[in-house]
Design a protein around this motif. Structure first.
Motif, PDB file in Angstrom:
ATOM      1  N   SER A 174      11.823  -2.947  -4.804  1.00 51.20           N
ATOM      2  CA  SER A 174      11.454  -3.804  -3.669  1.00 51.20           C
ATOM      3  C   SER A 174      12.321  -3.495  -2.456  1.00 51.20           C
ATOM      4  CB  SER A 174      11.516  -5.286  -4.047  1.00 51.20           C
ATOM      5  OG  SER A 174      12.783  -5.642  -4.536  1.00 51.20           O
ATOM      6  N   ALA A 177      10.717  -0.571  -0.930  1.00 52.57           N
ATOM      7  CA  ALA A 177       9.515  -0.990  -0.206  1.00 52.57           C
ATOM      8  C   ALA A 177       9.886  -1.606   1.141  1.00 52.57           C
ATOM      9  CB  ALA A 177       8.711  -1.983  -1.046  1.00 52.57           C
ATOM     10  N   ARG A 178      10.994  -2.339   1.159  1.00 54.10           N
ATOM     11  CA  ARG A 178      11.477  -2.866   2.449  1.00 54.10           C
ATOM     12  C   ARG A 178      11.791  -1.698   3.389  1.00 54.10           C
ATOM     13  NH1 ARG A 178      13.170  -8.406   2.004  1.00 54.10           N
ATOM     14  NH2 ARG A 178      13.110  -9.100  -0.163  1.00 54.10           N
ATOM     15  N   ALA A 180      10.546   1.295   3.334  1.00 55.05           N
ATOM     16  CA  ALA A 180       9.303   1.947   3.750  1.00 55.05           C
ATOM     17  C   ALA A 180       8.663   1.188   4.903  1.00 55.05           C
ATOM     18  CB  ALA A 180       8.346   2.041   2.560  1.00 55.05           C
TER      19      ALA A 180
END
Lengths: 231, 274
Positions: A174, A177-178, A180
């Motif tokens: 996660s 993902a942050r 990205a």
């Protein structure tokens, strides 16, 4: 939820097995092609290419080493970026890229410690295709690495047998993902791109890639040959 | 016995050889059915490695459809929240509408995906509750954009923690195709993208917040429960601060923490009309 302790070869409880022995033993148990391994581990062979690294997916240690390999790659990338910021880097971009470097270094260091004697060797990276003086080249490469990392963890979750490893992979993915999302917003601010239709499908699902797909995409950035086993 | 080798299945005990992975063990129990349907059976673990499974903390009796319905509750909440936000004239600035339109479309898709997944297990998706996004008058998200953003951040970060916490409960029964687990991870990272972007919007609006979670910091006191435990630095028994030259703050940023289902439900319940 409490974490399950993961003793590593550097802890007293495992001190009877030196790191080198642990790794050799793992590789032996992992099985196939001992001869290739022996050749690959011979640093006196005079070959130019770095020794091959083996990722054996028959056990969780192989999956964790796969993650460790990706974190090594990402950490090396951002270290290079921050050591030589492109000239136009804004304060916000410096803040973001420096933080991403720090996070990836923590991930890399954590996996190295958690894997202990079972950790793969340091990878040699090859960023010759990236123009670190170019904002667009750096951010584009960052987007590639972050999206790839997210897809890798998403695809590898089901390969992990131990739920505590799945949880720690979740703690990291996660954050990737942050990253990205932020990088994508730097490239195209205030647009839908932070979770663009190129990475999130019509069911609202992010990309999940198998290790072979991920390593193929990463191959041009890694000088160390990586062999996958038992996928 | 060398504990790490045993943990990794690398010792000489044939019952823990690499070939006897959990996937294999589950297959060997002969409980494998096909696809999603089998996941409806309460997770009964294979007998091959019960000791490790218990030690690793897999709760017994967790039903996959129950986990999916729990996720569905959060997605209902997010879906309605963004729909109401987008439908409220003058709330979301034009410049930010593409962001919230994208988030909204994802939450709607997640609702549909989860409803369909629960149905495919032969179970009934929960009905959407009646939400009160003022939490009994504590918030005014549809008249105050700053509050809309703050609650959005709270919902997204809660979603990230909720999926993370439930992932270990979603290993499929036969292990051959972990469709449900992988889909949950694919939603999990989308929620994290949302969380980062909303945090970034807030930062651009002058709020002292980063796209990632620093320690258990929270700038809105009411959201404190969303970040409880986020300052943890110990993972798999290793204190990450002791193995890196990065500082504690940076180390906490690098890991997002799971949140237990009851804690997530306690947060969600604040926004459900009783």
């Amino acid at each position: 939820m409490p974490d399950t302790p993961l003793p590593d070869a550097n802890t007293p409880s495992a001190s009877s097995s030196p790191p080198s022995n642990g790794r050799r033993r793992f590789l032996q148990v992992a099985g196939a092609a001992t001869a290739i391994l022996a050749a690959g581990c011979d640093s006196d062979s005079g070959m130019d290419a770095p020794d091959a690294v083996i990722l054996d997916f028959s056990s969780d240690v192989g999956v964790l080493n796969y993650a460790y390999a990706l974190e090594q790659l990402e950490a090396a990338f951002y270290i290079t970026v921050v050591d030589n910021f492109y000239a136009s880097a804004s304060d916000d971009e410096r803040r973001v890229l420096t933080a991403l470097r720090d996070h990836e270094v923590v991930h890399r260091d954590f996996f190295r410690a958690a894997l202990g004697g079972n950790a793969i060797a340091d990878l040699e990276v090859d960023f010759s295709a990236i123009d670190f003086d170019s904002r667009s080249a750096v951010l584009s490469a960052a987007r590639t690495f972050e999206d790839l990392g997210v897809s890798a963890y998403n695809g590898a979750g089901q390969l992990l047998d131990d739920p505590s490893f799945l949880t720690v992979a979740g703690k990291i993915v996660s954050v990737e993902a942050r990253h990205a999302a932020v990088i994508r917003d730097l490239i195209n601010p205030m647009s839908a791109d932070f979770a663009g239709d190129d990475v999130v499908d019509g069911m609202g699902l992010d990309v999940a890639n198998a290790p072979g797909t991920v390593l193929s995409a990463a191959a041009s950035f890694v000088a160390t040959p990586i062999e996958m086993r038992n996928l | 016995m060398n504990r790490i080798l045993r943990l990794f299945g690398l010792d000489d005990d044939p019952s823990a050889s690499p070939s006897t992975t959990r996937r294999e063990a589950l297959r060997q129990t002969g409980q494998g059915l096909a696809g999603l349907a089998l996941s409806a059976v309460p997770l009964a673990l294979g007998a091959a490695r019960p000791a490790r499974s218990r030690a690793a903390g897999i709760p017994m009796g967790i039903e996959v459809h129950g986990v999916l319905n729990f996720a569905l509750l959060l997605e209902y909440l997010e879906d309605e929240y963004y729909q109401m936000g987008l439908d409220t004239g003058g709330l979301i600035p034009d410049a930010a509408r593409p962001v919230f339109a994208q988030i909204s479309s994802h939450e709607r898709a997640h609702v549909e995906f989860l409803r369909s997944a629960v149905s495919s297990l032969g179970e009934t998706p929960i009905e959407k509750p009646t939400f009160d996004f003022t939490a009994g008058g504590a918030f005014a998200p549809f008249t105050n954009y700053d509050q809309f953003l703050a609650l959005s951040q709270g919902f997204e970060d809660t979603g990230v923690r909720a999926y993370k916490g439930q992932a270990p409960n979603l290993y499929s029964q036969d292990g051959s195709t972990n469709t449900v687990l992988t889909a949950a991870l694919q939603i999990h990272s989308v929620e994290a993208r949302h969380a980062a972007e909303v945090r970034r919007l807030r930062r651009m609006a002058g709020v002292d917040v980063h796209e990632w979670i620093v320690g258990d910091d929270v700038d809105v006191a009411a959201l404190q429960p969303v970040y409880a435990g986020e300052a943890n630095t110990t993972h798999l028994g290793t204190d990450a601060t002791g193995v890196t030259n990065k500082n504690r703050e940076q180390t906490t940023e690098a890991f997002d923490e799971p949140l237990a289902r009851e804690d997530v439900e306690a947060i969600a319940s604040l926004f459900i009309q009783s």
